[in-house]
Design a protein around this motif. Sequence first.
Motif, PDB file in Angstrom:
ATOM      1  N   GLU A   1     -59.078  28.891 -32.611  1.00 22.55           N
ATOM      2  CA  GLU A   1     -58.729  28.425 -33.952  1.00 22.55           C
ATOM      3  C   GLU A   1     -59.511  29.234 -34.983  1.00 22.55           C
ATOM      4  O   GLU A   1     -60.561  29.813 -34.683  1.00 22.55           O
ATOM      5  CB  GLU A   1     -59.070  26.938 -34.098  1.00 22.55           C
ATOM      6  CG  GLU A   1     -58.361  26.030 -33.100  1.00 22.55           C
ATOM      7  CD  GLU A   1     -56.900  25.826 -33.420  1.00 22.55           C
ATOM      8  OE1 GLU A   1     -56.457  26.274 -34.493  1.00 22.55           O
ATOM      9  OE2 GLU A   1     -56.196  25.205 -32.595  1.00 22.55           O
TER      10      GLU A   1
ATOM     11  N   ASP B   1     -61.191  20.118 -30.353  1.00 27.28           N
ATOM     12  CA  ASP B   1     -60.244  20.217 -31.459  1.00 27.28           C
ATOM     13  C   ASP B   1     -60.134  18.888 -32.185  1.00 27.28           C
ATOM     14  O   ASP B   1     -60.497  17.831 -31.655  1.00 27.28           O
ATOM     15  CB  ASP B   1     -58.866  20.637 -30.944  1.00 27.28           C
ATOM     16  CG  ASP B   1     -58.157  21.566 -31.901  1.00 27.28           C
ATOM     17  OD1 ASP B   1     -58.521  21.572 -33.093  1.00 27.28           O
ATOM     18  OD2 ASP B   1     -57.253  22.289 -31.461  1.00 27.28           O
TER      19      ASP B   1
ATOM     20  N   TYR C   1     -51.648  17.588 -30.363  1.00 21.87           N
ATOM     21  CA  TYR C   1     -50.258  17.204 -30.590  1.00 21.87           C
ATOM     22  C   TYR C   1     -49.465  17.373 -29.297  1.00 21.87           C
ATOM     23  O   TYR C   1     -49.961  17.933 -28.312  1.00 21.87           O
ATOM     24  CB  TYR C   1     -49.655  18.043 -31.715  1.00 21.87           C
ATOM     25  CG  TYR C   1     -50.180  17.666 -33.086  1.00 21.87           C
ATOM     26  CD1 TYR C   1     -50.022  16.379 -33.593  1.00 21.87           C
ATOM     27  CD2 TYR C   1     -50.857  18.604 -33.878  1.00 21.87           C
ATOM     28  CE1 TYR C   1     -50.511  16.031 -34.846  1.00 21.87           C
ATOM     29  CE2 TYR C   1     -51.347  18.272 -35.130  1.00 21.87           C
ATOM     30  CZ  TYR C   1     -51.172  16.977 -35.607  1.00 21.87           C
ATOM     31  OH  TYR C   1     -51.668  16.630 -36.846  1.00 21.87           O
TER      32      TYR C   1
ATOM     33  N   SER D   1     -55.160  22.669 -43.472  1.00 20.78           N
ATOM     34  CA  SER D   1     -54.654  23.448 -42.339  1.00 20.78           C
ATOM     35  C   SER D   1     -55.701  23.539 -41.238  1.00 20.78           C
ATOM     36  O   SER D   1     -55.390  23.421 -40.050  1.00 20.78           O
ATOM     37  CB  SER D   1     -54.253  24.853 -42.794  1.00 20.78           C
ATOM     38  OG  SER D   1     -53.238  24.807 -43.772  1.00 20.78           O
TER      39      SER D   1
ATOM     40  N   LYS E   1     -55.727  20.537 -39.187  1.00 23.28           N
ATOM     41  CA  LYS E   1     -54.413  20.240 -38.602  1.00 23.28           C
ATOM     42  C   LYS E   1     -53.739  19.037 -39.251  1.00 23.28           C
ATOM     43  O   LYS E   1     -53.081  18.237 -38.587  1.00 23.28           O
ATOM     44  CB  LYS E   1     -54.540  20.053 -37.092  1.00 23.28           C
ATOM     45  CG  LYS E   1     -54.961  21.321 -36.374  1.00 23.28           C
ATOM     46  CD  LYS E   1     -54.804  21.226 -34.876  1.00 23.28           C
ATOM     47  CE  LYS E   1     -55.073  22.572 -34.219  1.00 23.28           C
ATOM     48  NZ  LYS E   1     -54.904  22.543 -32.761  1.00 23.28           N
TER      49      LYS E   1
ATOM     50  N   THR F   1     -49.390  22.380 -41.904  1.00 24.28           N
ATOM     51  CA  THR F   1     -49.242  23.773 -41.492  1.00 24.28           C
ATOM     52  C   THR F   1     -48.271  24.435 -42.454  1.00 24.28           C
ATOM     53  O   THR F   1     -47.315  23.812 -42.909  1.00 24.28           O
ATOM     54  CB  THR F   1     -48.739  23.878 -40.032  1.00 24.28           C
ATOM     55  OG1 THR F   1     -48.740  25.248 -39.632  1.00 24.28           O
ATOM     56  CG2 THR F   1     -47.342  23.319 -39.868  1.00 24.28           C
TER      57      THR F   1
END
Length: 378
Positions: A61, A209, A213, A339, A342, A345
């Motif tokens: 990331e 993270d 998703y 962003s 998360k 986006t």
Amino acid sequence: MTNFIHLLENFWILKDKDRELYYELKNLDRDTRDFIREKLGYNLIINQNLVKMEKVPEVPEAWMGIKSFTDSMDYVLLCLLLAFLEDKTNDEQFLLSHVTEYLQINYPDGALDWTIYHIRKSLIRVLNFALDMGFIKIDDGDQDLFSENYNAEVLYENTGISRYFIRSFNGQITEYSTWEDILNSQWFFSDEDKGVVRRMRVYRSLFLDSVVYDDDLSVFEYIKRQRHTLQSDIEKYMEGELHIYKNAAFITVDDYRYKISFPEDKTLSDICLLICSIISERIKSGDMSLKADDTVFMDNDSFDEVLQICIERYRELWSKEYRLKSFNLLRQEVIEYMSLNKLITSREAGMLVLPLALKFKGEYSEDVFVEDRENEQK
């Protein structure tokens, strides 16, 4: 705070910088060691100078980069500096001119011109990072002078710590051409051990993270099937709680014990929470449509409108920095921050609001508004 959290949040713990924590982690209990090896698949390094859990992300990331670095050249120079230090013994001294000469000879895109200011600044950023990480020490001189004078000299001392900075690979790094090759090189399991790999991928995703998703159904299905085992481990090692929804899973904790988390005790974080609330309001009122996958598409004008509403409602309650910030600069920071966590986006014509954003709501208590009105009357 658990010992595992210390390992998770710190790149490493150096004995010279935190002697008490170093010895605590050096005597890490067997359960935590087994958890790190069996559930995360991470290597734990413990020696006379440091303790390090070699954290490998499931997916790289943007936030995982070195924050002080601003150019790809910084990373190239860092790799060359590590190679330079590899040949030095512990406590060996060397001069800045030795470093610049080595970099100039080995730089891959031709010779470096140290008379150019931005190239000198790049090296200063790398050297500052090396000092912060404990790779080197300054015995004499001021390296910041190098940014103004390429003939400036500094005497350094090698600590020997740098050889543990880059993790060991299963093959020659020159054989890898992409970051996917580097990540995949760690998995040498047979077909019957694919369940082990899936478990490690799930734990890495959840623990490193902000949210997982359902893009990877195998990972997400594992989370739903093993939720009780996962929750037990999360309570024990993270002092947190696992939340699983239709298309998202994430860990929450009760306070700001973590160095990096969302939300955090910053005005920018507050602003993003307030924006999440406004988006939820607009969904409830029918001004925005929620898709079947719990996402919302906002074109650029709609996003700007939400941000403007947030500014008009709450700006007077923000810190001075954000009260005075221009709309365009604030917009840029909000998009980058949301962003990064998360929450959204970017799309070609706007923003896709992700499910995690709709799980958060920000509002100021009435006491804050009352206090602000009283300050205005004074």
